[in-house]
Design a protein around this motif. Structure first.
Motif, PDB file in Angstrom:
ATOM      1  N   MET A 129       5.129  35.288  42.450  1.00  0.00           N
ATOM      2  CA  MET A 129       6.112  36.247  42.919  1.00  0.00           C
ATOM      3  C   MET A 129       7.126  36.490  41.806  1.00  0.00           C
ATOM      4  SD  MET A 129       6.974  37.964  45.726  1.00  0.00           S
ATOM      5  CE  MET A 129       6.457  37.026  47.174  1.00  0.00           C
ATOM      6  N   PHE A 130       7.377  37.761  41.514  1.00  0.00           N
ATOM      7  CA  PHE A 130       8.220  38.129  40.377  1.00  0.00           C
ATOM      8  C   PHE A 130       9.549  38.721  40.853  1.00  0.00           C
ATOM      9  CE2 PHE A 130       3.886  38.168  38.857  1.00  0.00           C
ATOM     10  CZ  PHE A 130       3.978  37.580  37.607  1.00  0.00           C
ATOM     11  N   GLU A 131      10.638  38.281  40.225  1.00  0.00           N
ATOM     12  CA  GLU A 131      11.983  38.774  40.533  1.00  0.00           C
ATOM     13  C   GLU A 131      12.563  39.390  39.258  1.00  0.00           C
ATOM     14  OE1 GLU A 131      14.772  39.798  43.024  1.00  0.00           O
ATOM     15  OE2 GLU A 131      13.466  38.193  43.767  1.00  0.00           O
ATOM     16  N   SER A 132      12.950  40.651  39.359  1.00  0.00           N
ATOM     17  CA  SER A 132      13.398  41.391  38.170  1.00  0.00           C
ATOM     18  C   SER A 132      14.866  41.153  37.859  1.00  0.00           C
ATOM     19  CB  SER A 132      13.136  42.886  38.387  1.00  0.00           C
ATOM     20  OG  SER A 132      11.773  43.113  38.659  1.00  0.00           O
ATOM     21  N   GLY A 133      15.294  41.683  36.712  1.00  0.00           N
ATOM     22  CA  GLY A 133      16.681  41.577  36.297  1.00  0.00           C
ATOM     23  C   GLY A 133      17.593  42.499  37.087  1.00  0.00           C
ATOM     24  N   ALA A 134      18.866  42.540  36.689  1.00  0.00           N
ATOM     25  CA  ALA A 134      19.899  43.196  37.491  1.00  0.00           C
ATOM     26  C   ALA A 134      19.609  44.660  37.790  1.00  0.00           C
ATOM     27  CB  ALA A 134      21.252  43.060  36.792  1.00  0.00           C
ATOM     28  N   ALA A 135      19.178  45.419  36.786  1.00  0.00           N
ATOM     29  CA  ALA A 135      18.930  46.845  36.983  1.00  0.00           C
ATOM     30  C   ALA A 135      17.458  47.189  36.805  1.00  0.00           C
ATOM     31  CB  ALA A 135      19.778  47.666  36.009  1.00  0.00           C
ATOM     32  N   ALA A 136      16.597  46.200  36.929  1.00  0.00           N
ATOM     33  CA  ALA A 136      15.165  46.402  36.695  1.00  0.00           C
ATOM     34  C   ALA A 136      14.404  46.388  38.018  1.00  0.00           C
ATOM     35  CB  ALA A 136      14.623  45.330  35.769  1.00  0.00           C
ATOM     36  N   ASP A 137      13.289  47.112  38.058  1.00  0.00           N
ATOM     37  CA  ASP A 137      12.462  47.122  39.258  1.00  0.00           C
ATOM     38  C   ASP A 137      11.102  46.498  38.952  1.00  0.00           C
ATOM     39  OD1 ASP A 137      10.932  49.071  37.968  1.00  0.00           O
ATOM     40  OD2 ASP A 137      11.870  50.741  39.032  1.00  0.00           O
ATOM     41  N   ARG A 138      10.164  46.664  39.875  1.00  0.00           N
ATOM     42  CA  ARG A 138       8.845  46.031  39.770  1.00  0.00           C
ATOM     43  C   ARG A 138       8.120  46.399  38.476  1.00  0.00           C
ATOM     44  NH1 ARG A 138       8.665  50.695  42.067  1.00  0.00           N
ATOM     45  NH2 ARG A 138       6.877  52.078  41.666  1.00  0.00           N
ATOM     46  N   SER A 139       8.374  47.614  37.955  1.00  0.00           N
ATOM     47  CA  SER A 139       7.649  48.094  36.780  1.00  0.00           C
ATOM     48  C   SER A 139       7.928  47.261  35.541  1.00  0.00           C
ATOM     49  CB  SER A 139       8.002  49.563  36.507  1.00  0.00           C
ATOM     50  OG  SER A 139       7.575  50.394  37.572  1.00  0.00           O
ATOM     51  N   SER A 140       9.060  46.567  35.525  1.00  0.00           N
ATOM     52  CA  SER A 140       9.400  45.761  34.347  1.00  0.00           C
ATOM     53  C   SER A 140       8.422  44.605  34.143  1.00  0.00           C
ATOM     54  CB  SER A 140      10.828  45.215  34.472  1.00  0.00           C
ATOM     55  OG  SER A 140      10.943  44.325  35.569  1.00  0.00           O
ATOM     56  N   TRP A 141       7.645  44.275  35.186  1.00  0.00           N
ATOM     57  CA  TRP A 141       6.693  43.169  35.101  1.00  0.00           C
ATOM     58  C   TRP A 141       5.268  43.637  34.830  1.00  0.00           C
ATOM     59  CZ3 TRP A 141       8.515  38.614  34.345  1.00  0.00           C
ATOM     60  CH2 TRP A 141       9.739  38.234  34.905  1.00  0.00           C
ATOM     61  N   ALA A 142       5.053  44.911  34.589  1.00  0.00           N
ATOM     62  CA  ALA A 142       3.692  45.456  34.544  1.00  0.00           C
ATOM     63  C   ALA A 142       2.780  44.718  33.573  1.00  0.00           C
ATOM     64  CB  ALA A 142       3.735  46.941  34.186  1.00  0.00           C
ATOM     65  N   LEU A 143       3.255  44.453  32.373  1.00  0.00           N
ATOM     66  CA  LEU A 143       2.391  43.839  31.369  1.00  0.00           C
ATOM     67  C   LEU A 143       2.065  42.388  31.703  1.00  0.00           C
ATOM     68  CD1 LEU A 143       3.937  45.275  28.072  1.00  0.00           C
ATOM     69  CD2 LEU A 143       2.069  46.185  29.467  1.00  0.00           C
TER      70      LEU A 143
END
Length: 258
Positions: free
Chosen positions: A1-15
């Motif tokens: 399960m991935f939790e993004s940064g303050a202004a980031a959404d799910r797409s920041s984990w794509a790679l």
């Protein structure tokens, strides 16, 4: 399960997600006010964000989870893990915000945040941010890039960040006197090895020292430095994060790992 940064959404984990999905179920989501999730009218305290993550874990449970959090997502997954440690197989903290960093909790950082967020909102209204963060877009697959261009640079993203910022530093500062209890949960802290992305040499040194400290609090802790990255490790060196997730999965009884 991935939790993004303050202004980031799910797409920041794509790679990272694409690589992890080769050997395990990899779940990303948008916190309220980010990506495709609606704004939370009740506010965005760290306590509430950890509650939301806990609800999501309930939905996908009861299997043990490896939680992966980047930047401000680091404290969120630590808080969620402290509430139900029995269901957490490991934590991977990716260049996380941490209360052990004096610079993060100092007056200077708070002032920078108060100044920068209104500027980001203004730039978002002018549709300029996608040009400033082109290096992030260019690193992603075409479908992810399209999602980011549509969702990641809207003014509401930075209004959500502002809502989080109102209490975030005060909440994690309180953990200095009342530390979160993670028990035997293995913790890997990954630091960027370079300055940049808003971090000068002093900020980078303070952050990395806090990451090493956080890893040392775990009986199975590891501190890893992403030598070619500054703050955006999930984009610049995703393989380092993937390796740590796979290592934790192979060392713990998590179904879905080879």
């Amino acid at each position: 399960m991935f939790e993004s940064g303050a202004a980031a959404d799910r797409s920041s984990w794509a790679l990272v997600q694409l690589r992890v999905a080769r050997f395990a179920r990899a779940i990303v989501y948008d916190r309220s006010g980010l990506g495709r999730s609606p704004v939370d009218p009740a506010g965005r305290t760290t306590d509430r964000m950890a509650d939301d993550l806990g609800d999501l874990l309930d939905h996908f449970g009861p299997r043990p989870f490896i939680l992966v959090g980047s930047s401000a997502g680091g404290p969120i997954i630590r808080l969620a893990a402290s509430r139900r440690p029995e269901r957490i197989a490991g934590l991977v903290l990716v260049d996380p915000s941490d209360e052990a960093s004096d610079i993060l909790l100092g007056k200077g950082f708070r002032t920078i945040e108060k100044i920068s967020i209104p500027i980001l909102i203004g730039l978002a209204r002018l549709r300029m941010l996608k040009y400033m963060f082109g290096f992030l877009l260019n690193a992603c697959p075409a479908d992810v890039r399209a999602d980011m261009e549509r969702e990641a640079f809207e003014p509401r993203v930075f209004r959500t960040q502002r809502a989080q910022e109102r209490t975030f530093l005060d909440e994690i500062s309180a953990w200095r006197d009342n530390p979160l209890t993670l028990g035997e949960i293995p913790v890997t802290a990954i630091s960027g090895g370079l300055t940049g992305d808003g971090m000068n040499a002093a900020a980078r040194a303070s952050a990395n020292a806090s990451h090493a400290h956080r890893a040392a609090q775990s009986p199975h802790g590891r501190h890893v430095v992403a030598e070619k990255s500054s703050h955006y490790v999930p984009i610049t060196e995703p393989e380092i994060i993937v390796d740590e997730i796979e290592r934790l999965g192979r060392n713990t009884p998590v179904r879905g790992f080879g």
